[in-house]
Design a protein around this motif. Sequence first.
Motif, PDB file in Angstrom:
ATOM      1  N   THR B  69     -23.122-132.905  17.324  1.00 14.66           N
ATOM      2  CA  THR B  69     -24.470-132.994  16.804  1.00 14.66           C
ATOM      3  C   THR B  69     -25.471-132.239  17.670  1.00 14.66           C
ATOM      4  O   THR B  69     -26.508-131.804  17.205  1.00 14.66           O
ATOM      5  N   GLN B  70     -25.126-132.118  18.952  1.00 19.31           N
ATOM      6  CA  GLN B  70     -26.083-131.484  19.857  1.00 19.31           C
ATOM      7  C   GLN B  70     -26.237-129.994  19.633  1.00 19.31           C
ATOM      8  O   GLN B  70     -27.233-129.413  20.031  1.00 19.31           O
ATOM      9  N   GLU B  72     -26.816-128.261  16.916  1.00 17.83           N
ATOM     10  CA  GLU B  72     -27.993-127.979  16.114  1.00 17.83           C
ATOM     11  C   GLU B  72     -29.250-128.404  16.853  1.00 17.83           C
ATOM     12  O   GLU B  72     -30.267-127.712  16.862  1.00 17.83           O
ATOM     13  N   GLN B  73     -29.151-129.576  17.501  1.00 16.44           N
ATOM     14  CA  GLN B  73     -30.304-130.089  18.247  1.00 16.44           C
ATOM     15  C   GLN B  73     -30.743-129.096  19.308  1.00 16.44           C
ATOM     16  O   GLN B  73     -31.925-128.771  19.423  1.00 16.44           O
TER      17      GLN B  73
END
Lengths: 324, 332, 376, 537
Positions: B69-70, B72-73
């Motif tokens: 997830t990170q 894109e973050q």
Amino acid sequence: MEQSFLFLVLTLDATLRVSTPLIFCAMAGLFSERSGIIDISLEGKMLAAAFAAASVAAVTGSAWLALIAGVAVAVGLALLHGFACITHKGNHVVSGVAINILASGLTIVLGIAWFQRGGQTPSLPPTARFMPVEFPLAQAVDGVPVLGTIYRELLSGHNLLVYVAFLIVPLTWWVVYRTRFGLRLRAVGENPTAVDTAGLSVSWLRFRAVMLCGLLTGLAGTYLSIAQNASFVRDMTAGQGYIALAAMIFGKWRPFPAFGACLIFGLLDAVAIRLQGVHVAGIGEVPVEFIQALPYILTVILLAGFIGKAVAPKAIGMPYLKER
Amino acid sequence: MSFLKQSAVVGTVLMMSFAAQAADDKPAVVFDMGGKFDKSFNQGVYAGAERFKKETGVSYREFEVTNETQREQAIRKMAQRGQSPIVGVGFAQSSAIETVAKEYPDLKFTIIDGYVVLPNVQAVLFKEHEGSFLVGMLAAMASKTGKVGYIGGMDIPLIRAFGCGYEQGAKYSNPAVEVIQNMTGTTPAAWNDPGRGSELTKGQIDRGADVIYAAAGGTGVGVYQAAKDSGKLAIGVDSNQNHLHPGTMLSSMVKRVDVAAYNSFKQGLDGTWKAGVQSLGLKEGGVDWALDENNRSLVSADMEARVNQAKADIISGKIKVHDYRSDNKCVM
Amino acid sequence: MSQASTTLPRWIDIGLIPLINVLMALLVSGAIILMIGENPIEAVQIMLVGALGYEEGIGYTLYYTTNFIFTGLAVAVAFHAGLFNIGGEGQAYIGGLGAGLFLLMADSSLPSILLLPLGLITAGLFGAAWAAIPAYLQAYRGSHIVITTIMFNFIASALMVFLMVNVLIKPGQMSPESRVFLDPAHLPFAHEVFAWMGIKISRSPLNVSLIWAVLCCFGLWLFIWRTRWGYAIRSVGFNEKAAVYAGITPAKTVMLAMFVSGALAGFVGVNEVMGVHHRLLLNFTAGYGFTGIAVSLMGRNHPLGIVLASLLFGVLYQGGAELAFEVPTITRELVVVIQGLVILFSGALAYMSTPWVEWLYGRFSKRQAESRQEAA
Amino acid sequence: MVNPVTDRSTVLPQAEKASPAVLPAAIQLTRICKSFGPVRANHNVNITIAAGSIHGIIGENGAGKSTLMSILYGFYETDSGLIEVDGKPVTITSPQAAIAVGIGMVHQHFMLIDTFTVLENIILGAETSTLLNPGLAEARIKLQKLEDEYGLNVDLDAMIGELPVGEQQRVEILKALYRNARILILDEPTGVLTPQETTQLFRILRALNREGVTIVLITHKLKEIMAITDTVSVMRAGEMVAHRKTEATDAEELAELMVGRKVFGTIDRGTAACGEPLLKVTGLRVDSDGAVPLLDDISFQVRAGEIVGIAGVSGNGQSELLEVLSGIRGFDAGEIMLNGRQVSPDHLCDPKAVRGLKTAHVPEDRHRLGMVTRFSAQESSILGYQDSAVYNRGPFFDLSRIKAECRRLMDGFDVRPRHPEILSANMSGGNQQKLILAREIDKDPEILLVGQPTRGVDIGAIEFIHRQLVELRNRGTAVLMVSVELDEVMKLSDRILVMFGGRIVAEVAGPDADEKTLGLMMANAHGCTPAPADTHA
């Protein structure tokens, strides 16, 4: 014939190398668990020791100082485990999980801070490592069929720690079954109250056991980073601590059977490495993933099928509370 | 409470200072999960970025992702700060780059090893199979046993593509050669398992291999060490690793991710940055084999000539090297 | 243990002491930050602001929280049955696989209203099935569940890689990922939901799974303390012999507890695969299963405590990422270290501070009594 | 050190001994206090134990006897007070310190390791060398001497787990003597022994006493105090309430001192009005891992309105019998009829099904079986009936109903404190037992299986429980009771079965029973079946 014999010897040779850390850890676990302290932190201690040994070897260039550092760090973590489980009567498994996670994080954080190599330590020159020991006449007996091959390939040419691991097994047996300390160790894992009423300190006995456990995991970690390999790499233990634990349980908390289990797992691994990519008649190429997972699957099957209900030391995992 | 308030104030101050920085042309890089010291492509990108920093004096912002997830973050955070160009490392960042690039059409994005077609995205791909083909030839020529080995890291198509190119090269040079292939593992831990790399190497050596090519990140360290300990030859990957063990490193398959990263930053600064997909093979100098003083003695003139001939043939299209990734098959 | 609860008031036992434990963990973490040459106070500020200081940060924090609630509950329910489920990681992985397989098969033929609940159920069932094997081995073959669940983590990982690399990979794609699901198979993001209501908030991976997580908390609380099945689970956990006496079959209860545990862990797959990535990919579990152990321990195996602990870990994860972003020398593994320290202090050393607190409390209440006497 | 304590009833301990006037007291305790949180386990305890005497300490369960002995043996530290051994003040902070001053202890639950041999158990902690073997050889010689000296015969190479309890106890005594104990404390030593074994134990104790060993006997059995001690101290609620010379007191006075009021010894049972046989067992057999079955050829029946007592030394199959009948344990052969329904190993043989046949079970070990100590009282009060429609509404528990029902049970059986939400562990043994009894009796069972109905229960509650059992029988329930307390079996039973080695070796009508013949049967003096019992149970 000649070819398959050589294959066999070489596979066994690899077995020895692969099973060395397992043997150290299984014996380490045996001391701890025989005293009643569950230890799933073999993995973490081994990892921390590997890091410490590689760091010290990189800085000082001395394999022996590295060995001391590796052992010291592992014993330190073992004492932490003891502090949690013995002194503060914490849950053994939880403490073990904490140590595993801590070791996996801290080795990298410190590694990056100290060496700026993304958690890896610098590569070591041979002088800072435990290098293979060539037995006398190893080349000379080369011509002798069978025995010569066995001597040269299988027995000779390992590093010191491999031989130590194989000596540790009878030594463990001797300590556990033939010394006063061993008697007390077995007693404290079965019935700590009895040990206490006999005027012995349950805590001190258990602390000594976990320290021995630390010592042996320290050797295992040192082997990984400065004997088998030439540097520390993040998470380099790769689950071997768990496999060793499984081997110890499979060996029913006894030195020689546990040793046998380690060899089986080592052999499995050695064979798996050699079977990879090999076409098996009728099945075709076995997926790599399956071969990778094989030791784990086999552990599950062995634990479920062969030994059924494993009989652990009676007082294992239970904090010792003085009762009214 | 007051503490929270205070930190909120600090936060606001921080934010504002970021906003101020964003006015400058500030490049950024988001590394993949292996981390920037993975001895593989992340490290290559890192080297390129460092070179850029040294030459231009312009510093860059970086981040290493720890979970899916990170990605894109991290990329979005860079974008929010107006960083540009933003370099994403690794095929796994493709979809994150794609999403964020659409949200920030004014910023420049570069994806290395990934395929994204957008007006503000530069995708840099490499023909690793071509480079691997050359070192495969070298291996087959250097081998005395007629057996050569390949050790991959995690079993994914990219790594299979390396192996496939290698095998084609070896077979091209010596059709009778046997290529022993192993993958280290199935989890990301396979990039960092030199112990297993060492065992795999010894296993391959026991089976007769005497030249071993590793495309396995940190695991390779164990491979090269084991080859050296047994007196056999090894081939490095991504960066020029010949210096690791002079005398036993036959060569390295160089993948110039460093150049890709450097170029992206540099072009961003110069204003010459262009979007579009680049596929860098031998022709473009994106991949190559390494010959330097460390392996000079291992490569005979004949070997050198034959490899360079093949290189020219590949560039000219005379030799076609099959890419595993095109159909997930290794066709000889 | 019981002595602590008899002499200290409840708020100290379940409020203050856990707080002290977390603080000790953070204190040691601070020392480590100092050791690598950074300022811990500043680090804390960056973390707090990064996690709670702006909309997107809060979104990420809550997104992590969602995962931790699932894995924390999974560990807790097994704990109540006296089992230590270290396999949350693998169960979450397989749960995600289940949801993914179902959506890949059905996303073109079913409407959202069926796809989403069925995907959720599939994820739960797959996770549960993956937990059921170690549970069966523990219940009927006596294999130690700690060992088998660890092994099943490795096996799940191998299985996943095999499927992703050889079977499910999107053709022509170089990274081992499946195709993206069609739109009806996406769980709505929080920013989408708010947008329907006319409120604009920043994009973040936070999605409606959080609501499901909160519902699971409440459901699990009811299940454990308000039903005969929860009663059976707790009986087996506390006293297996008494459970047998009461006509409860421990083996079946172990199966039940692990089934529920596995299903809860499997819901991580719902958040990740259906809620965030909308495709199957490798390593989306990212250690959430292991963190669940810390969460459950900190939350004292109670759903409410787990929600709070999940929030804390959400802050740690998001704030930690922010910290690594801002301070290059602090690496992402620092969060792993903090996590290990929290497990150590809140779990294994949970009662270390108790004697001190007891002593202080004793002195304090004595003094209070004295001053009250004086006043009178 | 003559009588420094100004306690109102301190006796002169040196009364009858040969020339003890010059000898200091073996143990002298002055104003010992020990609290656990708010609980005062010992309060201002004073006691003088004369050297060379046999001193009894008697009191109900929970009176503080064991705490006091644990203090003496270094398990607990005192909050305040003075301990003197042989006239010298000592601090005993560990068992090691206790051993060093010559105190040995035989615990109620033996401190032995089942997987070790007798010899290994004895030398544990007192080994003479780092290596095991020389130490073992040395110890063997010393132990043989001790065995001869005191007539304590034990096979040093036997595995502890395979020895009968009487012998295990002798190992414990040898262990203390091996460590040169001059003061031997025995905590409830006869609980697990047959009357014959008890007699033998007392013979050994007298022999030790003759050799100059001071013996402290802790018990709640008046008869034993009267039989063997020179002097006796009585504890109640953590305090010493009296010290007496044994010959100057009698059982009634001691009982009164113990309980703090007059005690009634008998119970009016009325006559049995036996009806149909509700519980019928024929040829029941349970195999064990070893060669000898745990239960062998058990046949008997219990009719409505009858209490059948099973007497026997613990570990002779009674526990297994109760477990089989209540469905907890399977069986290998034979036939069981409960309430007219046949139970077979694969049909109805589980606790739930057995309960369904209106058979209630008050288990022997209430902490391990009867309740979950970490449950609240109301949760424990539905154990076994948790699935019953009474307590459930749809998928959920009906908590208010459960609480109301629990309160009703507590009212009916005088369970204190009357607080359904109290933690089960925080109730006293008697109240726990009353709650379990209430739970089981409340369901109006046709058959009641009850094990050790009053173990660890104080005298007041014992009477109450006995009355409840008799009442139940008078209402027509078939009661099968297992107890190691012979008095209890004789007092309550209409018929008595004696078990030995997993078999029923004798049956006696209740009124005909006397302790001596029952004791002989329990020891199987008639030699019906020579099979040794399984000591694991």
